[in-house]
Design an enzyme around this catalytic site. Structure first.
Site, PDB file in Angstrom:
ATOM      1  N   TRP A  86      -9.356  -0.264  -3.838  1.00  0.00           N
ATOM      2  CA  TRP A  86      -8.250  -0.287  -2.402  1.00  0.00           C
ATOM      3  C   TRP A  86      -7.088   0.484  -2.479  1.00  0.00           C
ATOM      4  O   TRP A  86      -6.367   0.468  -1.933  1.00  0.00           O
ATOM      5  CB  TRP A  86      -8.149  -1.807  -1.916  1.00  0.00           C
ATOM      6  CG  TRP A  86      -8.317  -1.818  -0.478  1.00  0.00           C
ATOM      7  CD1 TRP A  86      -6.877  -1.929   0.211  1.00  0.00           C
ATOM      8  CD2 TRP A  86      -9.096  -1.805   0.307  1.00  0.00           C
ATOM      9  NE1 TRP A  86      -7.395  -1.892   1.601  1.00  0.00           N
ATOM     10  CE2 TRP A  86      -8.669  -1.937   1.900  1.00  0.00           C
ATOM     11  CE3 TRP A  86     -10.476  -1.460   0.229  1.00  0.00           C
ATOM     12  CZ2 TRP A  86      -9.434  -1.749   2.920  1.00  0.00           C
ATOM     13  CZ3 TRP A  86     -11.374  -1.507   1.412  1.00  0.00           C
ATOM     14  CH2 TRP A  86     -10.796  -1.572   2.765  1.00  0.00           C
ATOM     15  N   ARG A 138     -15.661   6.828   5.700  1.00  0.00           N
ATOM     16  CA  ARG A 138     -16.153   5.549   5.604  1.00  0.00           C
ATOM     17  C   ARG A 138     -17.600   5.465   5.573  1.00  0.00           C
ATOM     18  O   ARG A 138     -18.104   4.488   5.156  1.00  0.00           O
ATOM     19  CB  ARG A 138     -15.347   4.766   6.891  1.00  0.00           C
ATOM     20  CG  ARG A 138     -15.223   3.317   6.482  1.00  0.00           C
ATOM     21  CD  ARG A 138     -13.921   2.965   7.201  1.00  0.00           C
ATOM     22  NE  ARG A 138     -14.197   1.827   8.178  1.00  0.00           N
ATOM     23  CZ  ARG A 138     -13.141   1.311   8.979  1.00  0.00           C
ATOM     24  NH1 ARG A 138     -11.886   1.664   8.722  1.00  0.00           N
ATOM     25  NH2 ARG A 138     -13.704   0.325   9.793  1.00  0.00           N
ATOM     26  N   ASP A 151     -18.426   0.614  13.445  1.00  0.00           N
ATOM     27  CA  ASP A 151     -17.085   0.717  12.869  1.00  0.00           C
ATOM     28  C   ASP A 151     -16.849   1.656  11.618  1.00  0.00           C
ATOM     29  O   ASP A 151     -16.126   1.225  10.799  1.00  0.00           O
ATOM     30  CB  ASP A 151     -16.447  -0.606  12.816  1.00  0.00           C
ATOM     31  CG  ASP A 151     -14.767  -0.600  12.538  1.00  0.00           C
ATOM     32  OD1 ASP A 151     -14.339   0.220  13.152  1.00  0.00           O
ATOM     33  OD2 ASP A 151     -14.286  -1.372  11.843  1.00  0.00           O
ATOM     34  N   TRP A 191      -5.050   5.711  12.782  1.00  0.00           N
ATOM     35  CA  TRP A 191      -4.197   4.914  12.115  1.00  0.00           C
ATOM     36  C   TRP A 191      -3.744   5.138  10.445  1.00  0.00           C
ATOM     37  O   TRP A 191      -2.966   4.630   9.994  1.00  0.00           O
ATOM     38  CB  TRP A 191      -4.774   3.429  12.248  1.00  0.00           C
ATOM     39  CG  TRP A 191      -6.078   3.385  11.697  1.00  0.00           C
ATOM     40  CD1 TRP A 191      -7.214   3.165  12.297  1.00  0.00           C
ATOM     41  CD2 TRP A 191      -6.426   3.083  10.213  1.00  0.00           C
ATOM     42  NE1 TRP A 191      -8.211   2.905  11.610  1.00  0.00           N
ATOM     43  CE2 TRP A 191      -7.830   2.946  10.089  1.00  0.00           C
ATOM     44  CE3 TRP A 191      -5.680   2.702   9.192  1.00  0.00           C
ATOM     45  CZ2 TRP A 191      -8.413   2.469   9.291  1.00  0.00           C
ATOM     46  CZ3 TRP A 191      -6.392   2.581   7.903  1.00  0.00           C
ATOM     47  CH2 TRP A 191      -7.801   2.528   7.899  1.00  0.00           C
ATOM     48  N   ASN A 237     -12.847   4.145  15.206  1.00  0.00           N
ATOM     49  CA  ASN A 237     -14.183   3.882  15.976  1.00  0.00           C
ATOM     50  C   ASN A 237     -13.887   3.702  17.557  1.00  0.00           C
ATOM     51  O   ASN A 237     -12.719   3.895  18.007  1.00  0.00           O
ATOM     52  CB  ASN A 237     -14.414   2.039  15.741  1.00  0.00           C
ATOM     53  CG  ASN A 237     -13.494   1.197  15.979  1.00  0.00           C
ATOM     54  OD1 ASN A 237     -12.185   1.280  15.373  1.00  0.00           O
ATOM     55  ND2 ASN A 237     -13.609   0.547  17.399  1.00  0.00           N
ATOM     56  N   GLN A 253       0.845  -0.999   0.107  1.00  0.00           N
ATOM     57  CA  GLN A 253      -0.113   0.120   0.146  1.00  0.00           C
ATOM     58  C   GLN A 253       0.916   1.411  -0.050  1.00  0.00           C
ATOM     59  O   GLN A 253       0.296   2.234   0.222  1.00  0.00           O
ATOM     60  CB  GLN A 253      -0.836   0.049   1.104  1.00  0.00           C
ATOM     61  CG  GLN A 253      -1.972  -1.143   0.973  1.00  0.00           C
ATOM     62  CD  GLN A 253      -2.932  -1.093   2.347  1.00  0.00           C
ATOM     63  OE1 GLN A 253      -3.021   0.086   3.229  1.00  0.00           O
ATOM     64  NE2 GLN A 253      -4.114  -1.792   2.130  1.00  0.00           N
ATOM     65  N   GLY A 307      -4.496   0.164  16.287  1.00  0.00           N
ATOM     66  CA  GLY A 307      -5.052  -0.614  17.398  1.00  0.00           C
ATOM     67  C   GLY A 307      -6.412  -0.464  17.905  1.00  0.00           C
ATOM     68  O   GLY A 307      -6.792  -0.868  18.999  1.00  0.00           O
ATOM     69  N   GLY A 308      -7.292   0.299  17.096  1.00  0.00           N
ATOM     70  CA  GLY A 308      -8.801   0.484  17.339  1.00  0.00           C
ATOM     71  C   GLY A 308      -9.509  -0.703  17.995  1.00  0.00           C
ATOM     72  O   GLY A 308     -10.473  -0.601  18.596  1.00  0.00           O
TER      73      GLY A 308
HETATM   74 CA    CA Z   1     -11.942   0.105  13.145  1.00  0.00          CA
END
Ligand code: CA
Ligand code: CA
Length: 582
Positions: free
Chosen positions: A490, A344, A321, A261, A279, A85, A195-196
């Protein structure tokens, strides 16, 4: 004795290699601030810290693109493929490109020759949620800086690849990791945390880019104290983020998520860095009545002081989420600095970049079930209460009511960065149409363990295409054109002064369309799926285009029915570079 001798020889060889390249021009704050206007280099994620992904170059345009051919391709090698990515950086004839499993390569942009490689030694037990990816490096002075899957930040000598400094962001065993490209402003390197899904506390940290020394830290969960640090590392309180206990019930703010993130963008005119937040934790929204600030928000932080100047929450009390990490891309319109964000949750937002005031909000995907719209006066969504996953307390089988929700948590748009063209005044948004079955379950927090309290299955909405590259007018909210794609998009987007839009597909094509009409004018098969944003720059009078290729990321891991649909796609790991045939 032999070992000692050989290491001396290596040191001598490195020193011999290093001397001619030390003349390389060190990267300054000024050069990074001007990055978008200097097409000879790419010094930041976003082709400018504003994140527009626009290059004024026009040697490659609709009439010349038929002659766009590969100049070279480079394999990331080994058995370490999976999702690629990364957005490469370009400086003084060198490309710095990161790869899966926390690797970074320096390559000669003309020949593709490898100059050096750094492979970070990863411990067992890292916990990246969504593949072993990396999104790119930052460059400052004579250093190339990138984050690793075990939540460290590594600065390498750009000439030799030797480690100059290495700092631990946090404990990987507690669920922290780092995949975003760091952002640099005023000599500070700024990073978030991943790390959510583990109940970490999201935050933004600023370090002295030359030494790695921590300068300030700002939590993105309301109630936590921010700090500044002196030269000896001594912490001083720098004010609580918001008000403790205000938007969170009980102690849930202590493990509140809101992970930063995807990293941030920066606008030198506002002096603000913009980080999106993920989230709130856990996913079950019934446990945490309230808005749960600053989750699912854009948070604008003064780059110098580390204080929050404004925030705008896209999804208050999120129950789906809908990480609001998506990049906030600043642009100018009528003397005003605005920022666009394709969230999102399926809505596109325009905010005043200085104050956060909501200017416009409209859907950029066709099906949204959780809200009927965004109230431009209050700035809040008009929820559809029956489409929120139910409270599991006392439910049958210990489950709350399951609902069908669109978009899915993989989002109307996810990590793939969009582009903005100051020529067409359009945003080019890589979007996806999909849904999910989602329900809540009981959960208790345990450090280092998944903290969701929900179950889900990603679903297709039809047998037709899932992806669509959409040209979106931020003023009117109209979709001006779209180019659909069978697999979910993506990768990111690039737009140019040559009236072109470039983007890659999971099916492996790098393609270009007319920026005004969406007509596809060029495509090339790279051999594996593209989940990375393309770049363009000019070197010795020639315009180059590059993109990393290698299928992976969150879709094959979490994509349910969609993952099955695209299971035929093959992995890879390479970077492709193109220029016009002479
Ligand atoms: Ca999430
Ligand atoms: Ca530049």
């Amino acid at each position: 004795m032999q070992i000692r001798l050989s290491s001396l020889l290596v040191a001598a060889a490195v020193a011999a290699m290093a001397s001619p390249v030390l003349a390389q021009k060190p990267v300054t704050d000024q050069m990074i601030e001007n990055d978008a206007a200097t097409p000879g280099d790419i010094l930041s994620w976003g082709l400018g810290t504003q994140g527009q992904r626009y290059s004024p170059l026009k040697q490659i345009n609709a009439s010349t693109i038929g002659k766009l051919v590969p100049a070279w391709s480079f394999s990331f090698g080994g058995e370490k493929q999976r999702g690629q990515q990364s957005q490469p950086l370009i400086h003084e004839g060198k490309m710095y490109v990161t790869a899966s499993y926390s690797r970074i390569f320096a390559l000669d942009v003309k020949t593709g020759a490898k100059l050096w490689k750094y492979e970070h030694r990863l411990p067992e037990g890292i916990m990246p949620c969504c593949d072993v990816i990396n999104r790119g490096a930052a460059i400052y002075d004579n250093l190339v800086i990138f984050g690793t899957l075990d939540a460290q930040l590594v600065a390498l000598n750009a000439a030799t690849g030797e480690v100059v400094w290495k700092e631990k962001i946090d404990n990987y065993a507690d669920g922290y990791s780092n995949t975003a490209a760091p952002i640099i402003a005023n000599g500070l390197v700024m990073t978030g945390v991943s790390g959510g899904e583990f109940g970490v506390v999201g935050r933004v940290e600023a370090r002295d880019a030359k030494t790695g020394r921590l300068v300030w830290m700002r939590p993105t969960v309301e109630g936590h104290m921010g700090y500044t640090y002196d030269k000896d590392g001594k912490a001083s309180e720098n004010g609580v983020s918001g008000t403790t206990g205000k938007s969170w019930p009980g102690d849930l703010w202590k493990t509140g998520g809101a992970a930063t993130w995807l990293g941030g963008t920066y606008n030198a005119k506002t002096g603000l860095i913009y980080f999106g937040t993920g989230n709130p934790a856990p996913w079950n929204s019934h446990l945490r009545k309230g808005d749960n600030l600053y989750s699912c928000s854009t948070v604008a932080i003064d780059a110098k002081t580390g204080k929050i100047v404004w925030h705008y929450q896209n999804t208050p009390n999120d129950g789906w989420d809908f990480d609001g990490v998506n990049e906030f891309v600043t642009y100018e319109e009528g003397g005003r600095i605005l920022g666009g964000k394709a969230d999102r949750n399926g809505f596109f937002y325009v905010n005043d970049a200085k104050t956060g005031q909501l200017v416009n909000a409209f859907p950029f995907v066709k099906k949204i079930t959780w809200a009927t719209g965004i109230d431009l006066k209050t700035g809040r969504p008009n929820y559809v209460p029956e489409n929120r996953p139910g409270d599991p307390t006392g439910g049958a089988d210990n489950k709350g009511k399951s609902v069908f929700s669109a978009p899915s948590f993989l989002g109307g748009k996810n990590q793939m960065p969009m582009a903005y063209s100051p020529d067409t005044k359009l945003f080019y948004v890589p979007s996806n149409e999909w849904g999910m079955e989602i329900w809540n379950e009981p959960v208790t927090y345990k450090k280092g363990a998944a903290y969701l309290g929900a179950g889900f299955t990603i679903k297709t909405l039809s047998d037709g295409p899932i992806g669509a590259l959409r040209a979106v007018d931020p003023k009117t909210g109209k979709i001006v054109w779209e180019a659909t794609n069978n697999a979910p998009l993506w990768g990111g987007v690039l737009t140019t002064g040559g009236n072109l839009v470039f983007w890659g597909t999971p099916e492996g094509f790098l393609q270009a369309a007319d920026a005004k009409t969406g007509k596809i004018v060029w495509k090339f098969q790279t051999g594996s799926g593209i989940v990375a944003p393309p770049i363009t720059w000019q070197q010795d009078g020639e315009q180059y285009v590059a993109v990393a290729s290698g299928w992976g990321g969150a879709v094959p891991l979490w994509g349910g029915d969609v993952a099955k649909k695209v299971a035929f796609l093959e992995q890879g790991g390479s970077v492709w570079v193109f220029k016009l045939m002479k």
